[in-house]
Enzyme design. Sequence first.
Site, short mmCIF file in Angstrom:
data_model
loop_
_atom_site.label_atom_id
_atom_site.label_comp_id
_atom_site.label_asym_id
_atom_site.label_seq_id
_atom_site.Cartn_x
_atom_site.Cartn_y
_atom_site.Cartn_z
N SER A 1 49.69 47.92 39.82
CA SER A 1 49.24 47.30 38.51
C SER A 1 47.84 47.43 38.16
O SER A 1 47.39 47.11 37.00
CB SER A 1 49.92 46.06 38.13
OG SER A 1 49.32 45.07 39.22
N LYS B 1 51.03 37.23 34.25
CA LYS B 1 49.55 37.65 33.97
C LYS B 1 48.94 37.21 32.66
O LYS B 1 47.76 36.84 32.59
CB LYS B 1 49.61 39.06 33.93
CG LYS B 1 50.25 39.87 35.36
CD LYS B 1 50.17 41.37 35.39
CE LYS B 1 50.78 41.81 36.49
NZ LYS B 1 50.99 43.25 36.79
#
Length: 819
Positions: free
Chosen positions: A696, A739
Site C-alpha cells: 500500500s 489508516k
Amino acid sequence: MTRHTETAGQYPVIPLRTEVQLPGHVGPLEIGREASVRAIEAATRDDNLIVIIPQRNPAVRDPGQKDLHEVGVRAEIVQVVKHSPGRFTCVMRFHERVHIDALVATEPFLVAAVSPLAPVTTATPEAVLATTNKVRDYLLAVVTDAQAKEGSSSKESSKDSSSKDPKSELSRIQVQAIVDPDKLVDAAAPYLELERDDLTALLVEADTMKRLERIIPSLERQATVLRLKADIGAELEGESSRTHRERVLRDRMRQIQEELGEQDDNAEVDDLRKKIEDSKMGDDVRAVAKKQLSRMSQMASSSPEYNIARTYVENLLEIPWNVTTEDRLDVSAARGILEAEHSGLEKVKRRILEFLAVRKLAPQKHGPILLLVGPPGVGKTSLGKSIASSLGRKYVRISLGGVRDEAEIRGHRRTYIGALPGRIVSGLKKAGTMNPVFVLDEIDKLAADMRGDPAAAMLEVLDPEQNKDFVDHYVEVPVDLSKVMFICTANQLDTISQPLLDRMEVVELSGYTTHEKMAIAKNHLLPKQLGEHGIGKDQLTIDDEALEEVIHSYTREAGVRNLERELAAVCRSVAVRVAEGSGNIEIHKPQLVDLLGPPRHVSDMAERKPEVGVVTGLAWTPVGGDIMFIECRIYPGKGEVRLTGQMGDVMKESATAAVSWVRANATRLGIDHDKIANSDLHIHLPQGAIKKDGPSAGVALTCAVVSVFTRRPIRNDVAITGEIDLRGHALPVGGIKEKVLAAHRAGIKMVFLPARNEKDTLDIPEEIRQQLDFRYMTKIDDALAVALGDAPSTPDPEPAIPPPTAPSSRGSVGERLPS
C-alpha cells in the site's frame, strides 16, 4: 448506711455488664471491677444483702444512674470464693425485683435507695389466670424433659451445688405449687435461650400480663420441639427392631471387608446411581454411565481404576445435559444494553441486533459464528458479555492465547493420569446450561507443536453442521454444541488458518475517533475509576479540554486501554488530595503536566513543512492504523537503490516498481535520464526497529522518488496510500478506516485514496469525513498533480552529479535501477 428488714432501704449495688438475673434461683456471679469488689466486701460485713442491676450499655466501665436500668434484683450472698486479689466468684440467692429510686452514693462503691416493685396489670383476673395456666402447662412439659435428661446423667448431677444448673432445681411439684404469675415467669426464664434484651424486658416490665405474654412464644416453641423429639424417638424405637437384623449383617460384612482391606462402597455407588436416574442425560449417555457404575461395584475402592471410573461418572453428571436457559429475544432491550455499555461501534452493534432479530423470527436456524477482529482495547471481549446479557444467557470466556495442545480443546484420553475434559466441555459445566454464550478470546494466537494443532480441533467446534455431535476424548460420548453461541475475537486474520476462517463471519472493529473516546471516557472509564479509587462523582470534574488533551497528547492507540490507565493516574493523584481534606476538585488542561508529566506524544505534523523527497504514507497495523514517513535522497553513484528501515519483500517490490515507473516516464516528468543513471537512490523508512511490509505504500514511494529527482517539495498536510503497477495505475488497498483515523489523529488535512476505495470511506464516522479532504486517484499522476508543489525558487543544494562514465565492473551494494 441504714438497713431495713423489709425490701425498701439502701443497698450496695453491683452493675452487670452482660448478664441479666431474674429472681427465684441460686447462681454464681464473677466479680472483677474494683467498685463491685468493695460492694461485696461491705455487704459481707453487714447482712449479705446486695442489689444487682443490669447496665444499659455494656461498654460503660464506671456507670452512673443514667447508665443503669430502673429495675434490679435484691440478692443474698451465699458464698464468696476468692480466686486472686480483686477477683471473686459469688454464689447468690436472687430474691425479688426492686425499683431503683436513686443512687445515694457513688464512692467507694454504688449505693442505691430501692423500694418494692408492686405488680400491676390492666387485664381482668380471669385473663391473667388463664394465661398463667397456659404458661404453667408449657413449663411442666419443659421441666419434665429436663428432669429426664438429669436422671440419665445422675453421676454428673452430684457435683457441688455452686455449679449446678438452676434449671435442675425445679420439679413438676414445685411448678404446680407456684401461684404467683410473676414468680412463674421468673421460674420459666432459665429454661429458655433468651437474648439479653429479652431478659432485660422481662426484668423491667411491671405489668404481669405483659410479662406472661412475652414468655409464651418461647415456651410454646420449646414445648413443640420437645414433642417432635419425643415422636421421632418413638418412631425410631419402632424401627429399631426391624433394622436390627440388617445392622448385624452389615456389621459382619464390614468386618469381612476390613479383613480383606476393602470398604463398603455400596453407599457411594447407590448415590451415583440415583443421580444418574435423576439427571436429564440421554439414554445413550445414561447407558455409558451405568456401565461404569457396574464396573465400580466390582472394584475395591483402593484400586486406581475405581477412582478413574468415579471421576468419569462425576464429570458426566456435571455436564448440563438438555438444560437450557430461555432466550430473551427483545431487540429493543438488547439495543438499550448495547448502547449503554458501548459507545461507537455502530456497524458491530447493528450486526448483533440483526442476529438477535433472525433468532427471534427463526429460532431453529443455526446462526453464524461471529469473529470480531480489531486492535486491542476496542471492546471485543466486552461485546461478548453484552450479547450474553441481552440474550439472558450464561457467559463463558475461554482464552486461547498460547494454547498449543490439542487436548486443551478435545480433552485428554482417560488412559492418562489426571485426564480431564477439554475447555469446551469444562465451559459447559461452568455455565450449567447447554446454550451459553462462549467467547473464544484471541483465537488468532493458537499455536501448534508436537502435541497437535488446536486450530484443527476447533474446526469441528465452530462448524454448525458438525458440532451437534462433538466428541470430547475424555467424555467419549457426543455432546451437542449446536445451541451454544460462539463469538471469537482476534487482532488480525493473517495467523488464522483458512479452513477455520471460512467457518466464521468476520466483523471488523476499527479504532475509536476522538469523539467516541470522549464519550467512552465520560460514560464508562471515568465513573469506573472514580468508584475504584473511592472518589465521589461530585468530588472530581475533568473538563472537555483536559480530557481531549489526555486523549491526544498522552495516548496514541486505537482502543482505550491506555486512556483508562491515564485516567486512573489522575484519580490516584486526586485521591491523595481528597484524603487530605480537599473539597471538589476541577482538572483543567494546564494541570495535566503536574498530574501526568509532560505530554508523551506530539503531533507528527506539528513541526513539519513541505520537504523534497519526504512524503507521508499510511499503514495498517494489528493495533490500528498509523502514519509513516518515506524519505528519499540521491547522491552521486551508478544508479543503485538502497532500501533501509526493515522493509519486507512486498514493500521492496513496490519500491522497485516505483523506481521503474519513474525511469520509464522520466521524459514526461522532466527528469534527465543521465541524472538517474549517475545517481544512487536511498529510500528509508524511519523507526527502523519496526518491520514494515505490504504494497500500500507504492503510490507514496513513487511521489517521493519523483520529488527527489525533480526537486519539488511534497505537501506536509497530505497523506497517501495505494498500490501501483508498472502502468502507473493506483490499485485499491485494505484497512482504509484504520489508516484514515490515524491520519486524522496526526493532523493530516488531505488524504489520497485509490478511486476503487471510495466505497470504504462509508465506514468512516461522519465527523471525520467532514474534517478531511478526500482525493481519489486512478493513476499516479492524480496524486503528483496535487501533492507536489512547484520547484522552490531557492532550491536546496543538490548533490553534484558527475557526467556519465563507463560502468564499473566491481560489485554494488543494494539493487540496480531497472533499465
